[in-house]
Design a protein around this motif. Structure first.
Motif, PDB file in Angstrom:
ATOM      1  N   TYR A  66       0.850  -1.198   0.000  1.00  0.00           N
ATOM      2  CA  TYR A  66       0.000   0.000   0.000  1.00  0.00           C
ATOM      3  C   TYR A  66       0.879   1.239   0.000  1.00  0.00           C
ATOM      4  O   TYR A  66       1.707   1.428   0.889  1.00  0.00           O
ATOM      5  CB  TYR A  66      -0.925   0.008   1.213  1.00  0.00           C
ATOM      6  CG  TYR A  66      -1.753   1.286   1.275  1.00  0.00           C
ATOM      7  CD1 TYR A  66      -2.659   1.578   0.260  1.00  0.00           C
ATOM      8  CD2 TYR A  66      -1.580   2.208   2.298  1.00  0.00           C
ATOM      9  CE1 TYR A  66      -3.394   2.749   0.277  1.00  0.00           C
ATOM     10  CE2 TYR A  66      -2.319   3.375   2.327  1.00  0.00           C
ATOM     11  CZ  TYR A  66      -3.221   3.644   1.311  1.00  0.00           C
ATOM     12  OH  TYR A  66      -3.946   4.811   1.329  1.00  0.00           O
ATOM     13  N   ASN A  87      -1.860  -0.557  -4.133  1.00  0.00           N
ATOM     14  CA  ASN A  87      -2.885  -1.118  -3.237  1.00  0.00           C
ATOM     15  C   ASN A  87      -3.052  -2.608  -3.550  1.00  0.00           C
ATOM     16  O   ASN A  87      -2.279  -3.194  -4.304  1.00  0.00           O
ATOM     17  CB  ASN A  87      -4.213  -0.357  -3.383  1.00  0.00           C
ATOM     18  CG  ASN A  87      -4.669  -0.268  -4.833  1.00  0.00           C
ATOM     19  OD1 ASN A  87      -4.634  -1.256  -5.565  1.00  0.00           O
ATOM     20  ND2 ASN A  87      -5.094   0.915  -5.257  1.00  0.00           N
ATOM     21  N   ARG A 100      -9.157  -0.883  -2.435  1.00  0.00           N
ATOM     22  CA  ARG A 100      -8.709  -1.858  -1.436  1.00  0.00           C
ATOM     23  C   ARG A 100      -9.869  -2.800  -1.096  1.00  0.00           C
ATOM     24  O   ARG A 100     -10.587  -2.605  -0.104  1.00  0.00           O
ATOM     25  CB  ARG A 100      -8.180  -1.149  -0.189  1.00  0.00           C
ATOM     26  CG  ARG A 100      -7.181  -0.038  -0.499  1.00  0.00           C
ATOM     27  CD  ARG A 100      -6.494   0.487   0.736  1.00  0.00           C
ATOM     28  NE  ARG A 100      -5.504  -0.474   1.234  1.00  0.00           N
ATOM     29  CZ  ARG A 100      -4.784  -0.299   2.329  1.00  0.00           C
ATOM     30  NH1 ARG A 100      -4.971   0.792   3.075  1.00  0.00           N
ATOM     31  NH2 ARG A 100      -3.897  -1.204   2.716  1.00  0.00           N
ATOM     32  N   ASP A 113      -2.260  -7.721   1.642  1.00  0.00           N
ATOM     33  CA  ASP A 113      -1.258  -6.657   1.608  1.00  0.00           C
ATOM     34  C   ASP A 113       0.080  -7.154   2.139  1.00  0.00           C
ATOM     35  O   ASP A 113       0.151  -8.091   2.934  1.00  0.00           O
ATOM     36  CB  ASP A 113      -1.721  -5.434   2.393  1.00  0.00           C
ATOM     37  CG  ASP A 113      -1.982  -5.729   3.867  1.00  0.00           C
ATOM     38  OD1 ASP A 113      -2.577  -6.781   4.161  1.00  0.00           O
ATOM     39  OD2 ASP A 113      -1.585  -4.905   4.721  1.00  0.00           O
ATOM     40  N   ASP A 167      -5.136  -4.529   4.239  1.00  0.00           N
ATOM     41  CA  ASP A 167      -4.679  -3.593   5.283  1.00  0.00           C
ATOM     42  C   ASP A 167      -4.355  -4.235   6.633  1.00  0.00           C
ATOM     43  O   ASP A 167      -4.435  -3.572   7.655  1.00  0.00           O
ATOM     44  CB  ASP A 167      -5.730  -2.481   5.484  1.00  0.00           C
ATOM     45  CG  ASP A 167      -5.179  -1.298   6.273  1.00  0.00           C
ATOM     46  OD1 ASP A 167      -4.062  -0.862   5.972  1.00  0.00           O
ATOM     47  OD2 ASP A 167      -5.867  -0.823   7.198  1.00  0.00           O
TER      48      ASP A 167
END
Length: 409
Positions: A31, A39, A67, A90, A154
């Motif tokens: 990210y 992303n 995302r 991620d 994330d």
């Protein structure tokens, strides 16, 4: 039984998990806030299509622009428990790519290891959980209940993906969760809590040669750091060494002075800032620990009327613990012994995972996966490819044990 001797299912799944890991690693998913392509979109869409191609009901939900979470559901249509596998898409930044032995997104294989960002944390384990479920479908294995594949974004940041997953109701009714992270296939039943704190200390800008006309915030933040180190030692002495998680810690990580504008050697800044990475063990209460930090700030204010500090809690994740006798822990423990032919090892996770929020939602969690525990986030990150195959076999066996156990609904 030791599956390393090789049976048809193991060898088939071994080839599949290696190929899938390579494909995942070769799709960068760092990210980068100012990069429209920085992303998880590409890897998430790849995973979603892969799941659809192998016959899994698949859902894609955008958490924030660019995302998306991916959710796969395998429903046996028979009453039973729900097992969740979780692995994020991620990865952290590769850093200086020229410092790597191989291109960080090449997934290069050499001497039984695959190198690349995410091989260890945690695209390899994401591939293991997908391959394990695919294996059940290919062999038409009978099981009760439901399997959910939670593939969020994330995890390395503020864990927006798992929070969204829970908010959308996907975690409701889940009876146990396997968090797929690099833990050398140790059965991790505890994980440290985490508080991320920003501290702003304010002074008065002045010429370095006329220091008495200003207020130097650097001295003040230095006093605070010294007091926080004392608090860390007090907490370690009070609590002792946790059997799975070792010591609690309070770590100053970022120091910035001045906060805005250019730094000059002959200018006293008007403000400085630091961040704290606080890691806790189950015996610690976060509210009580925060109160102790506030007390330090108040004490420093009493000693110096010019001391001005503002503390902001950015993230607050409690530690977790799942009893050994919980069905999801027992399923994993028994599967490790069955697959490897060796006694399973109980352990703890030194950092926080997406499992923290599943735990807060009331779901028993256990963390396990392929990869050296100390390799995540390093240059030349790697995973042993044989360990990927073993982990896949563990996940496959554990799903059947958990869903078909006598305690099934």
């Amino acid at each position: 039984m030791n599956v390393k001797t090789g049976n048809e299912t193991y060898l088939r799944d071994r080839e599949a998990v290696i190929n899938l890991t390579r494909e995942l690693v070769q799709i960068p998913s760092v990210y980068r806030e100012d990069d429209p392509n920085g992303n998880e979109t590409k890897v998430a869409l790849f995973v979603a299509q892969y799941l659809r191609d192998i016959g899994i009901d698949t859902y894609v939900e955008e958490v924030v622009p660019g995302r998306p979470n991916v959710i796969g559901v395998i429903d046996s249509k028979k009453p039973g428990k729900t097992l969740l596998f979780e692995g994020h898409t991620d990865v952290v930044t590769e850093g200086d790519s020229y410092a790597w032995k191989f291109d960080p997104f090449s997934a290069h294989i050499e001497d039984g290891r695959m190198y690349g960002r995410g091989t260890n944390d945690t695209k390899g384990n994401l591939a293991c959980m997908i391959t394990a479920v695919h294996s059940l479908l290919r062999d038409k294995e009978e099981f009760k209940g439901k399997i959910i594949l939670c593939i969020p974004v994330d995890e390395e940041g503020l864990m927006l993906g798992i929070k969204h997953f829970i908010k959308q109701g996907w975690a409701d009714g889940v009876d146990g969760a396997i968090i797929c992270e690099p833990e050398e296939n140790n059965v991790c039943i505890a994980q440290r809590g985490a508080m991320r704190i920003k501290v702003d200390v304010y002074g008065k800008m002045a010429h370095g040669a006329i220091s008495w006309s200003g207020i130097n915030p650097n001295y003040q933040i230095a006093r605070l750091i010294v007091e926080l180190e004392k608090l860390e030692k007090e907490e370690q002495g009070r609590l002792g060494k946790d059997p799975f998680l070792k010591w609690p810690s309070i770590s100053p990580t970022i120091l910035k002075s001045p906060v805005k504008g250019d730094a000059q050697i002959n200018v006293i800044p008007d403000q400085c800032m630091m961040t704290l990475d606080v890691r806790t063990v189950p015996k610690q209460d976060h509210d009580e620990l925060l109160e102790k930090i506030y007390e330090i700030i108040e004490r420093l204010k009493e000693q110096d009327p010019n001391f001005k500090a503002v503390l902001t809690v950015i993230e607050n994740r409690p530690s977790t613990f799942t009893p050994k006798e919980d069905p999801v822990v027992q399923a994993i423990y028994e599967s490790v012994e069955f697959v490897t032919g060796k006694p399973a090892i109980y352990n703890g996770v030194p950092g926080a995972t997406d499992g923290t929020y599943l735990h807060l939602h009331g779901i028993p969690i256990v963390t396990i996966g392929a990869g050296d525990r100390e390799i995540p986030h390093q240059i030349n990150e790697y995973v042993d490819i044989e360990e990927l195959a073993v982990t896949t076999a563990i996940f496959r066996d554990a799903a059947l044990r958990f869903l078909n156990s006598k305690g099934s609904k």
